[in-house]
Design an enzyme around this catalytic site. Structure first.
Site, mmCIF file in Angstrom:
data_model
loop_
_atom_site.group_PDB
_atom_site.id
_atom_site.type_symbol
_atom_site.label_atom_id
_atom_site.label_comp_id
_atom_site.label_asym_id
_atom_site.label_seq_id
_atom_site.Cartn_x
_atom_site.Cartn_y
_atom_site.Cartn_z
ATOM 1 N N HIS A 53 0.820 -1.216 0.000
ATOM 2 C CA HIS A 53 0.000 0.000 0.000
ATOM 3 C C HIS A 53 0.854 1.267 0.000
ATOM 4 C CE1 HIS A 53 0.593 -0.452 4.461
ATOM 5 N NE2 HIS A 53 0.607 0.875 4.408
ATOM 6 N N ASP B 243 0.296 -7.837 1.199
ATOM 7 C CA ASP B 243 0.626 -6.415 1.411
ATOM 8 C C ASP B 243 2.141 -6.209 1.450
ATOM 9 O OD1 ASP B 243 0.159 -3.708 1.708
ATOM 10 O OD2 ASP B 243 -0.055 -3.817 3.899
ATOM 11 N N SER C 108 4.829 2.319 7.949
ATOM 12 C CA SER C 108 4.514 1.148 7.120
ATOM 13 C C SER C 108 5.707 0.748 6.261
ATOM 14 C CB SER C 108 3.318 1.447 6.209
ATOM 15 O OG SER C 108 2.164 1.687 6.994
#
Length: 602
Positions: free
Chosen positions: A330, A363, A446
């Site tokens: 993402h 992911d 992230s």
């Protein structure tokens, strides 16, 4: 007092005048005359005149009592200093009873105002020593000093101008009448013997000599107060010292208090200098947070992604010296269909990167930089070795703050989570059997590494759980201590597939699940996607005997409560791994063993 050698009592020098005092009733004596002997001459003054000398001086004579001559002594011309006689009594003031004999015919010596009896210089005796030309006090040298005359016991004398009858030489001293009193005052005792002090004369002021008695047992001061004893003086001195010490202490304490309060209020004298620790070695223990961060930071990068419709910021870490960097899908998704990815290293160096491969279900994504030397890969650990409570360190760029280091512990393992789902069709949903940590993780972390106590990567920070927000609140949520990371064992397999093939494979059971089922466990649907069968023919589930409407409750003995959890447990495996499923069919449980198949990821 005699000057030079004293004349022994009873021996008169040749030419020395004879001192005689006469008392006459009703006669005012003038001055006691000294009869000259030999050629000595003196001015004769009549005793009947009764007048005192013009300067008011008293006649001096050497006497044993207060008024008479001392027995056995004679005046010494110019060699002695004679005592001052009492002042004569004025006529009409009264006569003293018991007057003595009349003055002799031998002649009288007139006492001058200076108090000395002057004789013919030619007839006076020669001094025992030569005159002192230098006037050396008190008598000069070389002659001997004359002894001091004996101290006479003081007695009360009449006031100046009171008539006192003269006493004959050698006669006893009569009692002195006190004006206004009927009893006479007894005279002094023999020479050298102490006598009682005479009482003061009535009508006259008390003389200070009345309080002085050198022969008394306890001496008195002139004021009449007794002199303090040695013990009393010591007590008084001790009291003085104590009072002085107390006073000094009080004054010192007061001054100290004022100075202390002033210094405390104003911060002392001069500029304020705060205490500070000295220099210490920069090195830290390898297993400390500082030591782990020092080794890992050179291998952590910050990614700035710009796409046609969106942009994002995230974190990644170097996998090898070829320039491969692992991050979250993402993070790079805005540039997947055309965009720009900029990588900034901890040293500040910046490089462009391209996407090597990415997978939505896990992911995860791999990007690569070119032309960068000195890359420092971070070693990978083993997430299966991690235990709950182990310390961990998270590094990332939360809110674009590059190189941020936080620490915490592993809060839980195998925590099934799902992330994404913005597209609505489920194609962007990721299923992760995650490691839970309380190390602060925020947007921008992230793709960053989660390190163990030895500085090895055990997880990839991917998601956080934020507090519920109302519709009125805006902005990004922050950490509340619930962070989740993809286990490094799963990430390693996916990263290798992405680097080698550009795509990642997913282990599958070969069944379609009913995601609307609300009971405990994961139920197999009745129909598959597009109207096909729920259990794929020839697939791993079909071969193991799984039937539609079966409820799977356990995977390898681990309870599952929903379809998402079954997917997470399956995705945590590799294709070809063997699983044991617990299935409830028609109310009865049975065990089914199957081998996972493989499907290409997106």
């Amino acid at each position: 007092m005699n000057e030079g050698k004293p004349i022994p009592p009873g021996q008169a020098e040749a030419g020395a005048p004879e001192v005689r005092e006469d008392f006459g009733a009703g006669v005012d004596p003038g001055a006691a005359g000294n009869e000259p002997s030999g050629p000595a001459t003196a001015a004769v003054e009549g005793s009947a005149a009764g007048e005192a000398s013009q300067d008011g001086s008293r006649a001096d004579d050497e006497q044993s009592g207060p008024f008479g001559a001392r027995p056995g002594t004679e005046a010494n011309a110019d060699g002695d200093f004679e005592l001052e006689r009492p002042a004569p009594v004025k006529p009409g003031s009264g006569a003293v009873a018991g007057a003595g004999p009349e003055p002799s015919d031998a002649g009288e010596v007139t006492l001058l105002s200076g108090g000395g009896a002057h004789a013919d210089p030619d007839g006076r005796p020669k001094p025992l020593h030569d005159p002192d030309p230098y006037d050396t006090p008190p008598y000069g040298e070389p002659g001997p000093w004359a002894p001091a005359p004996p101290v006479q016991h003081p007695a009360t004398t009449p006031a100046h101008g009171t008539a006192v009858p003269p006493l004959a030489q050698g006669a006893p001293v009569p009692s002195t009448p006190v004006p206004g009193a009927g009893a006479p005052v007894p005279g002094p005792s023999a020479p050298g013997a102490p006598g009682p002090a005479a009482p003061p004369v009535s009508g006259y002021p008390a003389s200070p000599w009345q309080n002085y008695d050198p022969w008394a047992a306890a001496p008195f001061q002139q004021s009449g107060a007794p002199i303090a004893t040695q013990q009393q003086r010591r007590k008084r001195a001790r009291k003085t010292l104590v009072l002085g010490a107390v006073l000094i202490a009080l004054v010192t304490g007061g001054i100290g208090g004022v100075v202390g309060a002033t210094l405390e209020r104003n911060g002392g004298i001069g500029g304020i200098q705060l205490p500070q620790a000295g220099q210490e070695p920069k090195g830290r223990a390898a297993d400390s947070t500082a030591g782990i961060a020092a080794r890992a930071l050179p291998g952590v990068v910050t990614l700035h992604v710009k796409g046609a419709a969106a942009e994002d910021t995230g974190t990644g870490f170097v996998l090898d010296q070829r320039g491969h960097i692992l991050t979250n899908n993402h993070v790079v998704e805005p540039a997947a269909s055309g965009g720009e990815i900029s990588v900034t290293f901890n040293s500040g160096e910046t490089a462009k990167a391209t996407v090597v491969g990415r997978d939505t279900g896990y992911d995860l994504a791999v990007v690569k930089v070119r032309g960068v030397r000195g890359l420092r890969p971070i070693p990978l650990g083993n997430s299966d070795n991690v235990q709950v409570g182990d310390p961990v360190v998270a590094i990332g760029a939360p809110f674009n703050l590059a190189g941020t280091v936080t620490s915490g512990i592993i809060s839980a393992k195998e925590r099934p989570i799902t992330a994404g789902g913005k597209k609505g069709d489920g194609s962007d949903v990721s299923y992760v059997d995650a490691l839970q940590t309380d190390a602060p993780i925020n947007p921008g972390n992230s793709g960053g590494p989660l390190l163990d106590g030895k500085g090895r990567v055990v997880g990839i920070n991917s998601a956080i759980r934020s507090a519920d927000r109302s519709s009125a609140q805006t902005g990004q949520a922050g950490s509340i201590g619930l962070g989740f990371a993809i286990p490094v064992n799963q990430a390693k397999r996916v990263a290798e597939e992405l680097i080698n093939t550009g795509r990642a494979t997913h282990p599958v059971i070969g069944v379609t699940l009913d995601m609307s089922y609300t009971g405990d466990g994961a139920r197999v649907g009745t129909n598959g996607t597009g109207g096909g069968p729920a259990v794929k023919r020839g697939g791993p589930g079909d071969k193991a005997g799984v039937k539609p409407d079966d409820v799977i409750t356990e995977v390898d003995g681990v309870r599952v409560h929903s379809g998402e959890e079954l997917i997470v447990k399956t995705r945590a495996q590799r294709p070809g791994d063997r699983l044991e499923l617990t299935v409830v069919r028609d109310g009865a449980e049975r065990k089914i063993t199957l081998v996972l198949g493989s499907a290409d990821g997106s």
